[in-house]
Write a protein that holds these residues in place. Sequence first.
Motif, PDB file in Angstrom:
ATOM      1  N   UNK A   4       0.840  -1.202   0.000  1.00  0.00           N
ATOM      2  CA  UNK A   4       0.000   0.000   0.000  1.00  0.00           C
ATOM      3  C   UNK A   4       0.870   1.244   0.000  1.00  0.00           C
ATOM      4  N   UNK A   5       1.925   1.246   0.806  1.00  0.00           N
ATOM      5  CA  UNK A   5       2.863   2.381   0.833  1.00  0.00           C
ATOM      6  C   UNK A   5       3.465   2.603  -0.551  1.00  0.00           C
ATOM      7  N   UNK A   6       3.856   1.513  -1.213  1.00  0.00           N
ATOM      8  CA  UNK A   6       4.430   1.616  -2.550  1.00  0.00           C
ATOM      9  C   UNK A   6       3.432   2.245  -3.528  1.00  0.00           C
ATOM     10  N   UNK A   7       2.171   1.795  -3.456  1.00  0.00           N
ATOM     11  CA  UNK A   7       1.143   2.336  -4.351  1.00  0.00           C
ATOM     12  C   UNK A   7       0.909   3.822  -4.099  1.00  0.00           C
ATOM     13  N   UNK A   8       0.885   4.209  -2.827  1.00  0.00           N
ATOM     14  CA  UNK A   8       0.681   5.620  -2.481  1.00  0.00           C
ATOM     15  C   UNK A   8       1.867   6.454  -2.960  1.00  0.00           C
ATOM     16  N   UNK A   9       3.074   5.927  -2.769  1.00  0.00           N
ATOM     17  CA  UNK A   9       4.267   6.659  -3.232  1.00  0.00           C
ATOM     18  C   UNK A   9       4.233   6.881  -4.738  1.00  0.00           C
ATOM     19  N   UNK A  10       3.780   5.869  -5.486  1.00  0.00           N
ATOM     20  CA  UNK A  10       3.656   6.028  -6.938  1.00  0.00           C
ATOM     21  C   UNK A  10       2.682   7.157  -7.267  1.00  0.00           C
ATOM     22  N   UNK A  11       1.563   7.201  -6.544  1.00  0.00           N
ATOM     23  CA  UNK A  11       0.566   8.247  -6.785  1.00  0.00           C
ATOM     24  C   UNK A  11       1.114   9.626  -6.419  1.00  0.00           C
ATOM     25  N   UNK A  12       1.885   9.696  -5.339  1.00  0.00           N
ATOM     26  CA  UNK A  12       2.490  10.970  -4.941  1.00  0.00           C
ATOM     27  C   UNK A  12       3.494  11.421  -5.993  1.00  0.00           C
ATOM     28  N   UNK A  13       4.325  10.495  -6.465  1.00  0.00           N
ATOM     29  CA  UNK A  13       5.308  10.834  -7.505  1.00  0.00           C
ATOM     30  C   UNK A  13       4.611  11.326  -8.768  1.00  0.00           C
ATOM     31  N   UNK A  14       3.515  10.678  -9.136  1.00  0.00           N
ATOM     32  CA  UNK A  14       2.750  11.096 -10.310  1.00  0.00           C
ATOM     33  C   UNK A  14       2.163  12.493 -10.090  1.00  0.00           C
ATOM     34  N   UNK A  15       1.651  12.738  -8.882  1.00  0.00           N
ATOM     35  CA  UNK A  15       1.090  14.060  -8.566  1.00  0.00           C
ATOM     36  C   UNK A  15       2.182  15.130  -8.625  1.00  0.00           C
ATOM     37  N   UNK A  16       3.369  14.828  -8.105  1.00  0.00           N
ATOM     38  CA  UNK A  16       4.483  15.787  -8.155  1.00  0.00           C
ATOM     39  C   UNK A  16       4.910  16.058  -9.602  1.00  0.00           C
ATOM     40  N   UNK A  17       4.918  15.005 -10.419  1.00  0.00           N
ATOM     41  CA  UNK A  17       5.249  15.175 -11.834  1.00  0.00           C
ATOM     42  C   UNK A  17       4.230  16.089 -12.516  1.00  0.00           C
ATOM     43  N   UNK A  18       2.951  15.832 -12.241  1.00  0.00           N
ATOM     44  CA  UNK A  18       1.888  16.652 -12.832  1.00  0.00           C
ATOM     45  C   UNK A  18       1.988  18.098 -12.342  1.00  0.00           C
ATOM     46  N   UNK A  19       2.364  18.255 -11.085  1.00  0.00           N
ATOM     47  CA  UNK A  19       2.509  19.597 -10.523  1.00  0.00           C
ATOM     48  C   UNK A  19       3.579  20.370 -11.282  1.00  0.00           C
ATOM     49  N   UNK A  20       4.694  19.707 -11.568  1.00  0.00           N
ATOM     50  CA  UNK A  20       5.782  20.359 -12.296  1.00  0.00           C
ATOM     51  C   UNK A  20       5.398  20.709 -13.733  1.00  0.00           C
ATOM     52  N   UNK A  21       4.599  19.852 -14.354  1.00  0.00           N
ATOM     53  CA  UNK A  21       4.221  20.139 -15.744  1.00  0.00           C
ATOM     54  C   UNK A  21       2.969  21.002 -15.854  1.00  0.00           C
ATOM     55  N   UNK A  22       2.361  21.310 -14.681  1.00  0.00           N
ATOM     56  CA  UNK A  22       1.224  22.224 -14.680  1.00  0.00           C
ATOM     57  C   UNK A  22      -0.130  21.574 -14.891  1.00  0.00           C
ATOM     58  N   UNK A  23      -0.203  20.246 -14.783  1.00  0.00           N
ATOM     59  CA  UNK A  23      -1.487  19.578 -14.979  1.00  0.00           C
ATOM     60  C   UNK A  23      -2.072  19.017 -13.686  1.00  0.00           C
ATOM     61  N   UNK A  24      -1.380  19.198 -12.569  1.00  0.00           N
ATOM     62  CA  UNK A  24      -1.878  18.702 -11.284  1.00  0.00           C
ATOM     63  C   UNK A  24      -3.085  19.530 -10.862  1.00  0.00           C
ATOM     64  N   UNK A  25      -4.095  18.841 -10.369  1.00  0.00           N
ATOM     65  CA  UNK A  25      -5.284  19.540  -9.896  1.00  0.00           C
ATOM     66  C   UNK A  25      -6.266  19.873 -11.006  1.00  0.00           C
TER      67      UNK A  25
END
Length: 129
Positions: A67-88
């Motif tokens: 579960x921790x691994x899955x959450x970390x993947x989602x956090x990494x994806x969210x951080x990536x989206x944040x950097x490219x401007x598509x988060x949220x």
Amino acid sequence: MNIEQERKNRLKKMLNQMKEQILKEAREEIKKFQTGEKRQIVEAVMDDADLSVIDLSEDISLKQLSTHRDILKKIEEALRKLEEGTYGICEMCGDEIPEERLKILPFAIYCRDCQEKIEMIEKFESEEG
């Protein structure tokens, strides 16, 4: 600093804090196996019922790590989206997901309305099948 940059900084800080907390919990679980904490319990086992408790405990620990691994993947994806401007941004309608929703569900990819539509469709499909 503009409002959008402030929002981005707040969300990035929140995601990084969550990431650190998850990593900390995962390290603690891994440390239990490395230090032999589980092994010490096994040495104190008296019967088969105790062994099944140990197995269950290990299964739970491994599930938590997964579960921790899955959450970390989602956090990494969210951080990536944040950097490219598509988060949220809702992946269905393209509207901005309110920051309040992102604080509660940081990896939300749909706004509340679209999420409700998806859940209604899934419920309808499961009732049909």
